[in-house]
Design a protein around this motif. Sequence first.
Motif, PDB file in Angstrom:
ATOM      1  N   LEU A   1      41.582  46.497  28.342  1.00 38.60           N
ATOM      2  CA  LEU A   1      42.534  45.721  27.281  1.00 38.60           C
ATOM      3  C   LEU A   1      41.823  44.929  26.514  1.00 38.60           C
ATOM      4  O   LEU A   1      41.508  43.743  26.933  1.00 38.60           O
ATOM      5  CB  LEU A   1      44.096  45.303  27.679  1.00 38.60           C
ATOM      6  CG  LEU A   1      45.036  45.225  26.991  1.00 38.60           C
ATOM      7  CD1 LEU A   1      45.553  46.472  26.282  1.00 38.60           C
ATOM      8  CD2 LEU A   1      46.128  44.591  27.609  1.00 38.60           C
TER       9      LEU A   1
ATOM     10  N   HIS B   1      49.526  37.735  32.907  1.00 37.17           N
ATOM     11  CA  HIS B   1      48.885  37.394  31.517  1.00 37.17           C
ATOM     12  C   HIS B   1      49.561  36.425  30.611  1.00 37.17           C
ATOM     13  O   HIS B   1      50.602  35.959  31.029  1.00 37.17           O
ATOM     14  CB  HIS B   1      49.298  38.937  30.618  1.00 37.17           C
ATOM     15  CG  HIS B   1      48.395  40.231  31.015  1.00 37.17           C
ATOM     16  ND1 HIS B   1      46.783  40.357  30.647  1.00 37.17           N
ATOM     17  CD2 HIS B   1      48.640  41.118  31.556  1.00 37.17           C
ATOM     18  CE1 HIS B   1      46.548  41.360  30.999  1.00 37.17           C
ATOM     19  NE2 HIS B   1      47.388  41.903  31.673  1.00 37.17           N
TER      20      HIS B   1
ATOM     21  N   LEU C   1      53.722  43.571  29.561  1.00 36.89           N
ATOM     22  CA  LEU C   1      52.303  42.904  30.152  1.00 36.89           C
ATOM     23  C   LEU C   1      52.771  41.808  31.048  1.00 36.89           C
ATOM     24  O   LEU C   1      52.146  41.603  32.216  1.00 36.89           O
ATOM     25  CB  LEU C   1      51.410  42.120  29.028  1.00 36.89           C
ATOM     26  CG  LEU C   1      50.723  43.113  28.192  1.00 36.89           C
ATOM     27  CD1 LEU C   1      49.870  42.543  27.172  1.00 36.89           C
ATOM     28  CD2 LEU C   1      49.824  44.058  28.795  1.00 36.89           C
TER      29      LEU C   1
ATOM     30  N   ARG D   1      45.075  49.528  29.565  1.00 37.77           N
ATOM     31  CA  ARG D   1      45.458  48.399  30.310  1.00 37.77           C
ATOM     32  C   ARG D   1      45.128  49.024  31.577  1.00 37.77           C
ATOM     33  O   ARG D   1      44.607  48.161  32.699  1.00 37.77           O
ATOM     34  CB  ARG D   1      46.891  48.065  30.268  1.00 37.77           C
ATOM     35  CG  ARG D   1      47.582  47.124  31.140  1.00 37.77           C
ATOM     36  CD  ARG D   1      49.068  47.218  30.997  1.00 37.77           C
ATOM     37  NE  ARG D   1      49.587  46.266  31.684  1.00 37.77           N
ATOM     38  CZ  ARG D   1      50.794  46.071  31.812  1.00 37.77           C
ATOM     39  NH1 ARG D   1      51.608  46.867  30.967  1.00 37.77           N
ATOM     40  NH2 ARG D   1      51.278  45.326  32.628  1.00 37.77           N
TER      41      ARG D   1
END
Length: 335
Positions: A28, A117, A53, A23
Amino acid sequence: MAETLFNRLPWQQSQWEQLQSARTQQRLPHALLFAGAKGVGKSNFALAFAQSLLCETPNEQGEPCGVCRHCHLVQTGSHPDFQRIEPEQESKSGEIKVDAIRALTASAGLTAQSGGHKVIFIRPADRMNSAAANSLLKTLEEPTADTVLLLLTDSPSRLLPTIRSRCQQILFAQPDTKDAIEWLSPRVTHGDPEVLLSLAGGAPLQALLLDDTELLSKRQDMLGDFLALGQAKNDPVKLAERWAKSDIPLLMDWLSGWVIDILRLQTGGEPPTLFNRDSVQPLQGIAERLNSSLLQRFLRQVYEARNLGETNLNPQLVLERLLIQWASCLRQAGH
Ligand SMILES: [Zn+2]
């Protein structure tokens, strides 16, 4: 288990570091497949990772802060960018249907609403029916930036190979016995942590589910009935009728565990290596009488039945066939 739901477990450090480092390097993958035995904590990990996330202020190790708005929304199950896809509770087949996957691919389904995300959690990924799996495949072929799919499975081989190959697989092995017992001991209230852990095949969360006096005594009764099926007065059909009312996947685990232990005892297995270390005596009695090739054949039938049990077949019929077979094995052995 609510207390641990969003906490990753002590034996999952290396998987955590691997993903957090990907990440940080902005590498990722769009799709991760978390694979490992039932009860090793894949869901805990996936939920903690999803929260990490989405959290506004994770720390350097990627641990979510637990107090920001996003953390709160994830934990209450209401974050707009965190979606869980699981079989409907009332679903008899336990399948994930295509509608659930299609809803994802619909216009806004894959785009994050809060600019970060979008995390999609699919469990058990191997229970997507073929229409659902094919629909997901399209999503995997055309990934959306910032969308992360977390697929969880106890049986990766049951997924379409094309889905597997588009996911990065993260493996979750059973923890060391010492680590597992250390985690389990303060949480167990009824049983013996070591016995429970063996019964669960080394999977600590599964062991915790078995920490239930009623369930454990039911298991003892079932084992007694199973081993006594060789006696003419015991009817496999009646037993199948009774057993069909219980938790079939769990029953299939127990059944296979009993047969595996009888086989292990035949080859000189010692109690610490057995699933059922609290029932060595009755299993030993059978081990001494039964022919091991018969047993191996029966074990294959248990595995087949377990697979059938996960389809729409009537569990009573599946159990009936199995128990008739078992009664005949025992009678052949003169038990
Ligand atoms: Zn946070």
